[in-house]
Each structure stands twice: as C-alpha cells, then as structure tokens.
Design a protein around this motif. Structure first.
Motif, PDB file in Angstrom:
ATOM      1  N   SER A 412       0.829  -1.211   0.000  1.00 43.50           N
ATOM      2  CA  SER A 412       0.000   0.000   0.000  1.00 43.50           C
ATOM      3  C   SER A 412       0.857   1.252   0.000  1.00 43.50           C
ATOM      4  O   SER A 412       0.583   2.219  -0.732  1.00 43.50           O
ATOM      5  N   GLU A 413       1.897   1.274   0.833  1.00 43.92           N
ATOM      6  CA  GLU A 413       2.757   2.454   0.919  1.00 43.92           C
ATOM      7  C   GLU A 413       3.556   2.659  -0.364  1.00 43.92           C
ATOM      8  O   GLU A 413       3.816   3.801  -0.770  1.00 43.92           O
ATOM      9  N   LEU A 414       3.922   1.557  -1.015  1.00 49.18           N
ATOM     10  CA  LEU A 414       4.711   1.668  -2.236  1.00 49.18           C
ATOM     11  C   LEU A 414       3.923   2.364  -3.340  1.00 49.18           C
ATOM     12  O   LEU A 414       4.461   3.209  -4.063  1.00 49.18           O
ATOM     13  N   VAL A 415       2.633   2.029  -3.490  1.00 46.54           N
ATOM     14  CA  VAL A 415       1.834   2.594  -4.588  1.00 46.54           C
ATOM     15  C   VAL A 415       0.913   3.707  -4.116  1.00 46.54           C
ATOM     16  O   VAL A 415       0.085   4.195  -4.897  1.00 46.54           O
ATOM     17  N   ALA A 416       1.039   4.138  -2.858  1.00 45.39           N
ATOM     18  CA  ALA A 416       0.122   5.142  -2.298  1.00 45.39           C
ATOM     19  C   ALA A 416       0.031   6.426  -3.110  1.00 45.39           C
ATOM     20  O   ALA A 416      -1.056   7.012  -3.212  1.00 45.39           O
ATOM     21  N   PRO A 417       1.132   6.919  -3.721  1.00 42.30           N
ATOM     22  CA  PRO A 417       0.991   8.139  -4.523  1.00 42.30           C
ATOM     23  C   PRO A 417       0.135   7.952  -5.776  1.00 42.30           C
ATOM     24  O   PRO A 417      -0.194   8.943  -6.430  1.00 42.30           O
ATOM     25  N   LYS A 418      -0.244   6.729  -6.074  1.00 45.09           N
ATOM     26  CA  LYS A 418      -1.035   6.453  -7.275  1.00 45.09           C
ATOM     27  C   LYS A 418      -2.367   5.789  -6.968  1.00 45.09           C
ATOM     28  O   LYS A 418      -3.401   6.187  -7.510  1.00 45.09           O
ATOM     29  N   TYR A 419      -2.358   4.751  -6.123  1.00 40.44           N
ATOM     30  CA  TYR A 419      -3.562   3.978  -5.837  1.00 40.44           C
ATOM     31  C   TYR A 419      -3.792   3.829  -4.341  1.00 40.44           C
ATOM     32  O   TYR A 419      -2.838   3.666  -3.571  1.00 40.44           O
ATOM     33  N   ARG A 420      -5.063   3.848  -3.946  1.00 36.11           N
ATOM     34  CA  ARG A 420      -5.464   3.483  -2.584  1.00 36.11           C
ATOM     35  C   ARG A 420      -5.985   2.044  -2.648  1.00 36.11           C
ATOM     36  O   ARG A 420      -6.895   1.741  -3.427  1.00 36.11           O
ATOM     37  N   LEU A 421      -5.399   1.168  -1.855  1.00 33.65           N
ATOM     38  CA  LEU A 421      -5.704  -0.258  -1.934  1.00 33.65           C
ATOM     39  C   LEU A 421      -6.652  -0.689  -0.821  1.00 33.65           C
ATOM     40  O   LEU A 421      -6.583  -0.197   0.306  1.00 33.65           O
ATOM     41  N   ARG A 422      -7.525  -1.651  -1.170  1.00 34.83           N
ATOM     42  CA  ARG A 422      -8.364  -2.340  -0.178  1.00 34.83           C
ATOM     43  C   ARG A 422      -8.182  -3.843  -0.397  1.00 34.83           C
ATOM     44  O   ARG A 422      -8.211  -4.327  -1.534  1.00 34.83           O
ATOM     45  N   PHE A 423      -7.998  -4.572   0.692  1.00 33.25           N
ATOM     46  CA  PHE A 423      -7.744  -6.013   0.630  1.00 33.25           C
ATOM     47  C   PHE A 423      -8.941  -6.756   1.207  1.00 33.25           C
ATOM     48  O   PHE A 423      -9.320  -6.553   2.363  1.00 33.25           O
ATOM     49  N   HIS A 424      -9.527  -7.627   0.394  1.00 32.63           N
ATOM     50  CA  HIS A 424     -10.669  -8.437   0.830  1.00 32.63           C
ATOM     51  C   HIS A 424     -10.210  -9.896   0.878  1.00 32.63           C
ATOM     52  O   HIS A 424     -10.219 -10.596  -0.142  1.00 32.63           O
ATOM     53  N   ARG A 425      -9.792 -10.324   2.058  1.00 32.83           N
ATOM     54  CA  ARG A 425      -9.346 -11.708   2.213  1.00 32.83           C
ATOM     55  C   ARG A 425     -10.530 -12.652   2.117  1.00 32.83           C
ATOM     56  O   ARG A 425     -11.665 -12.311   2.440  1.00 32.83           O
ATOM     57  N   SER A 426     -10.239 -13.888   1.686  1.00 32.96           N
ATOM     58  CA  SER A 426     -11.256 -14.946   1.576  1.00 32.96           C
ATOM     59  C   SER A 426     -12.459 -14.481   0.755  1.00 32.96           C
ATOM     60  O   SER A 426     -13.617 -14.715   1.123  1.00 32.96           O
ATOM     61  N   THR A 427     -12.200 -13.827  -0.342  1.00 30.82           N
ATOM     62  CA  THR A 427     -13.240 -13.362  -1.262  1.00 30.82           C
ATOM     63  C   THR A 427     -12.808 -13.718  -2.685  1.00 30.82           C
ATOM     64  O   THR A 427     -11.684 -13.401  -3.072  1.00 30.82           O
ATOM     65  N   PRO A 428     -13.651 -14.409  -3.423  1.00 31.30           N
ATOM     66  CA  PRO A 428     -15.035 -14.801  -3.145  1.00 31.30           C
ATOM     67  C   PRO A 428     -15.182 -16.119  -2.387  1.00 31.30           C
ATOM     68  O   PRO A 428     -16.300 -16.539  -2.130  1.00 31.30           O
ATOM     69  N   ASN A 429     -14.068 -16.799  -2.059  1.00 31.71           N
ATOM     70  CA  ASN A 429     -14.144 -17.991  -1.216  1.00 31.71           C
ATOM     71  C   ASN A 429     -12.892 -18.054  -0.351  1.00 31.71           C
ATOM     72  O   ASN A 429     -12.037 -17.158  -0.401  1.00 31.71           O
ATOM     73  N   SER A 430     -12.739 -19.100   0.425  1.00 22.67           N
ATOM     74  CA  SER A 430     -11.649 -19.180   1.402  1.00 22.67           C
ATOM     75  C   SER A 430     -10.281 -19.335   0.756  1.00 22.67           C
ATOM     76  O   SER A 430      -9.272 -19.142   1.426  1.00 22.67           O
ATOM     77  N   ARG A 431     -10.216 -19.662  -0.507  1.00 23.73           N
ATOM     78  CA  ARG A 431      -8.930 -19.879  -1.170  1.00 23.73           C
ATOM     79  C   ARG A 431      -8.420 -18.640  -1.885  1.00 23.73           C
ATOM     80  O   ARG A 431      -7.271 -18.611  -2.323  1.00 23.73           O
ATOM     81  N   HIS A 432      -9.256 -17.638  -2.029  1.00 26.28           N
ATOM     82  CA  HIS A 432      -8.886 -16.493  -2.848  1.00 26.28           C
ATOM     83  C   HIS A 432      -9.113 -15.182  -2.122  1.00 26.28           C
ATOM     84  O   HIS A 432      -9.737 -15.134  -1.064  1.00 26.28           O
ATOM     85  N   ALA A 433      -8.597 -14.125  -2.716  1.00 32.05           N
ATOM     86  CA  ALA A 433      -8.750 -12.787  -2.158  1.00 32.05           C
ATOM     87  C   ALA A 433      -8.903 -11.799  -3.305  1.00 32.05           C
ATOM     88  O   ALA A 433      -8.491 -12.058  -4.442  1.00 32.05           O
ATOM     89  N   LEU A 434      -9.512 -10.658  -2.982  1.00 31.26           N
ATOM     90  CA  LEU A 434      -9.716  -9.602  -3.961  1.00 31.26           C
ATOM     91  C   LEU A 434      -8.985  -8.347  -3.497  1.00 31.26           C
ATOM     92  O   LEU A 434      -9.121  -7.924  -2.342  1.00 31.26           O
ATOM     93  N   VAL A 435      -8.190  -7.783  -4.373  1.00 31.15           N
ATOM     94  CA  VAL A 435      -7.489  -6.528  -4.097  1.00 31.15           C
ATOM     95  C   VAL A 435      -8.085  -5.460  -5.010  1.00 31.15           C
ATOM     96  O   VAL A 435      -8.082  -5.623  -6.232  1.00 31.15           O
TER      97      VAL A 435
END
Length: 511
Positions: A412-435
């Motif tokens: 997040s800090e590395l790309v902060a001047p360009k993107y604001r990141l949100r991390f959704h763990r276990s989405t859409p299931n327990s094996r995956h995540a959405l950034v």
C-alpha cells in the motif's frame, strides 16, 4: 590547391578495426597476433595452432601489411611493431588464467547460501558454486570480454556474481522474474563492488526494451521443458546484438528419454541457431537427480534468420506449479463473478488475463484481472501498468503481498501516490482474495512517475519536477536535480516497470 601529403594509415588501426568487427570473438584474432610476436610461423601452422579459418587469417595478415615480415610462407611481426601490438591488444594477457582457488569457491558458496530458497514453481535447482565459477571462467577464457555486454536471462545460480569474482571489470546485466534474486544480487554486488545491473521481467511478456539487440553474450539456465527452453532462447535471441554474438544454454536430459532432448534441441534449431559446441556434463546441481544432477553447455551461434524467428511465446513453460505445461487453465464460475461484483458495486462479466508489459488504459467498467495462477510480482506490475480509475485483482489467499498486515502495508505504501488499496481476504471464497485499487490524484513527483511507469524514469521525473514542484524550472535544471536525487543514475534510462521492486521503493522514497 592543397598539395600537403596525406598521412599514411597506420596498419595497427586497420587491425583494430578487424578486432572491433569481431566483437567477443576478437580473442581468436588476438591469439593469431600473439603467435606472430615470436619466431616466424608457417601459414598452415598458424591456422592449425589457433583454429581460426584461413580467410580470417588472410584478412588479418593483409591488414598488418608493412608491419609483417615474411619469408616464403612464414610470417611474424617486425621487431619495431611487436611491442606496439602487444600493448595495444593486451597479447600478454592471453596466457592461461589462474584457476579459481578455495577462497573464491568459499565466497561463491556464501553467495549461494545467503540467497533465497529455490522456488519450485519456477523450476529452480541450484548449481554448485564450482559450476557457477566454471561458467564464468569459460566465458573469460573463450571470449574477449573487454567492453562486452553480458546478459544472464534468469540467474538463480548467481552466475553474474561468479563473473564478478572471476572477471571483475566485466559489466553484467541480469533479468529475472524473482524479486528475491534481484535484491540478493544487488546487495552482494554493492558489498563487493561488482558491476552488475538487475532488471525485472516475466519473459512471457517480453524483455525490457533496453535489452533488445544489446547483448554480445547471453547465458541462460531455463526450465527444462521444450516450451521453457524455447521461450528463454527466444527472448535471448531478441537480445543478441548480431552475428558475432553467442547464446549459451544449460540443458540436460536423461539418457532414458532422448526424445525429450530431441524436442528441446528442435526448439533451438527453430530459432535458426547453430550448435557451435555441446560440452557434456558441464554443470552440476544440488538435486535434479533425474538427469544425474548434471547438464550440458550448449554454445549457439545465431544465423541471419534468428532474429526474425524470435517472435513466439509460450504461456506454460515450467514442470511444476500453476504455470506448468500440464496446468489446466482455470475458469471463473458465475458465483465468483457475482461475489466480486458485489465488492465492486458493479456487474462483472469476466476476468481478464494480465498484461503488465503495456499500459492499461482508462475504461468505463472497472477491469478485474485474474492473477490466481500468476507469480507474486504480477500484482505490483499490474498496479504500475494500470491507470484506470479502479482496478481489481483476484489472487490466491496466500499471495505474498496480502498474507500479513505488514505485507499489505508495504504494498500500500509503495503505490500510495497512485492507488489506494483495499484487501478483501477470503473473497469470493476461502482460497482467494480480492485486491481493489482506486486511483488518486497525483500531487507529487512520485505519483507523476507511478502513473507513467512505461516512460524513461529520468525523463518522467524531470517533467514531474516541473509539473509538481516548480513550473519555472528549465528542463536542464530539472534534469540536474533528478540526477542528484536518484539513488542510481543508471536507472534513469530505464522504465520504472523494469526496475526490481526494492529499487522502485528506493527511488520513490527519494522523490
């Protein structure tokens, strides 16, 4: 009318021109010259001793011209010319080089032991320290490395560091997908004073443009599949500077499976390569027992057709992991798309294939990229390539950039001047995540640079200083400030997206 006499060309300059045209193969011509500094040598014997072709020897003798004294078919340099030729062409350095000793082997072992663990999914099998040094010695003793451009395509075995020990004056460039290896090589090179440059690339997307047609010698130890060798050799061929360049490939197969060896050799032949030499059991490894913990050294000479034939790619190149040849391409079930759409507040119809080698342009629908089978570095590279208002990435739940709060904060800090990141763990299931990444308005040089990751770092930073710091700056003054700020001035001629992650962080911190 000017009647001043013209200066007579010095034959030694003509000889210098022949050596320059020979490139890394000039060592062979220097060996001919060394023979001519002693007792007279018969022409046939001169060819035999040096293994240089008759036409090439004839061309060299013709260039020497008046600096050559001949008796019948025996030749040598004149007494007045010998010292000049020895000095100009460093002929006294052609003697047998001292072999590596225990101290260098111990240093090389320390480099290997201090490096990252082998990545099974990238087909990493570690070469012995003696092997890495043997490679470096072979390059030093068979080619003229003075002023040569040497490239390692993938360097888990740290051949670049071995060259630093054996031939410290030779600059080496490494391109690799593994950020850990690039950082380790940079760290050791800085500590030891080695002239090694590292670049990041996934060869499936191409090589950094700065390497195209650049290298005199390319060494690679690729994945031992026909697709892997074919892809690595294709990218290496794109980097070769010309007909005097050489590609050196480490490859081994079991005598029980000669058909596999044949398929791999066919990949090299399809590139128009000629096998100049095959040195059996040249490399030894910790592991790889299926091939006797050994592989051969292929010395390949390009033909006039090689560059034209180096156009294809192969998505599956490894023997293990999700990018293996046997891996089945994953598809996203409808419930995946629905769950992702709920997080994004929009309907998602499909997942897109990643492609960070080119900029991702603005689009109305937020693009969602499937990185489930991608190596860890792809997430950062996609964030660098993207300039849409919102991006989303589907990754494995154990992705190295999201497995802990510390890892998430670092990205997040590395790309902060360009993107604001949100991390959704276990989405859409327990094996995956959405950034999910939301674009922010750039208000700094760092942000300006991050939104132009495919431009030359130096040029982009110069324009960013003018745009965000002082509009009154001239381009010349802005450039001087950028040079003063940059941790490594050599990085200013590269694209941000081609830099290893740790150097991107260093550069952004300075900005």
């Amino acid at each position: 009318m000017n009647t001043a006499p013209h200066a007579t060309p010095d034959p030694i300059d003509a000889v210098q021109g022949l050596l320059a045209d020979a490139g890394v193969l000039a060592r062979r011509l220097r060996e001919v010259l060394a023979q001519l500094t002693g007792e007279p040598v018969e022409f046939d014997e001169l060819v035999r001793r040096t293994a240089v072709t008759r036409r090439t020897v004839e061309d060299l003798l013709a260039a020497i011209g008046p600096d050559l004294e001949s008796t019948g078919t025996a030749h040598r340099l004149t007494a007045q010319a010998r010292d000049r030729y020895r000095e100009r062409f460093a002929l006294d350095e052609l003697g047998a080089s001292a072999p590596t000793g225990p101290e260098q082997v111990a240093l090389m072992r320390g480099f290997i032991d201090g490096g990252p663990e082998p990545a099974v999914a990238l087909d990493h099998v570690t070469a012995t320290p003696e092997t890495a040094l043997r490679r470096a010695e072979w390059l030093r003793d068979n080619y003229d490395l003075r002023g040569a451009n040497v490239l390692c395509v993938g360097d888990h075995d740290l051949t670049s560091l071995a060259l630093g020990l054996v031939a410290p004056s030779v600059p080496v460039t490494v391109v690799d997908v593994d950020e850990r290896i690039l950082q380790h090589i940079d760290t050791v090179s800085a500590e030891r004073g080695f002239d090694v440059r590292t670049l990041h690339a996934d060869l499936r997307f191409g090589v950094p443009p700065v390497l195209e047609g650049w290298a005199d010698l390319v060494f690679t130890d690729p994945p031992y599949t026909p697709e892997g060798v074919g892809l690595f050799a294709t990218r290496a061929a794109e980097c070769l500077a010309g007909p005097q360049s050489r590609l050196l490939v480490a490859y081994g197969y079991s005598p029980r499976t000669p058909a596999l060896g044949h398929k791999v050799q066919q990949e090299l032949l399809r590139l128009g390569m000629v096998f100049e030499a095959i040195l059996p059991r040249f490399h030894r490894y910790f592991g790889a027992q299926a091939i006797g913990s050994a592989s051969d050294l292929y010395v390949c000479q390009p033909t006039a057709h090689t560059r034209k034939l180096a156009l294809r790619q192969a998505p599956g190149i490894y023997t293990h992991g999700p990018q293996s040849v046997e891996a089945i391409e994953a598809t996203a079930p409808p419930e995946f798309l629905t769950a992702i759409g709920e997080r994004l507040g929009t309907r998602v119809n499909s997942l897109r294939d990643p492609g960070w080698s080119r900029p991702i342009n603005r689009q109305q629908q937020p693009p969602v990229y499937d990185l489930r089978s991608a190596p860890g570095p792809w997430l950062l590279r996609m964030l660098l390539a993207g300039n849409t208002d919102r991006l989303a990435f589907l990754v494995d739940n154990n992705h190295p950039d999201i497995t802990s709060e510390r890892a998430q904060r670092a990205l997040s800090e590395l790309v902060a001047p360009k993107y604001r990141l949100r991390f959704h763990r276990s989405t859409p299931n327990s094996r995956h995540a959405l950034v999910v990444a939301d674009l922010v308005e750039p208000d700094s040089v760092a942000g300006y640079l991050l939104q132009r990751a495919h431009g030359k770092v130096g040029n982009v930073c110069r324009e960013g200083l003018i745009a965000h710091v002082d509009p009154e700056l001239t381009k010349r003054v802005a450039k001087e400030r950028v040079v003063a700020l940059a941790p490594r001035t050599s990085d200013l001629d590269l694209r941000l997206i081609d830099l290893p992650r740790h150097r991107i962080a260093e550069l952004l911190a300075k900005l």
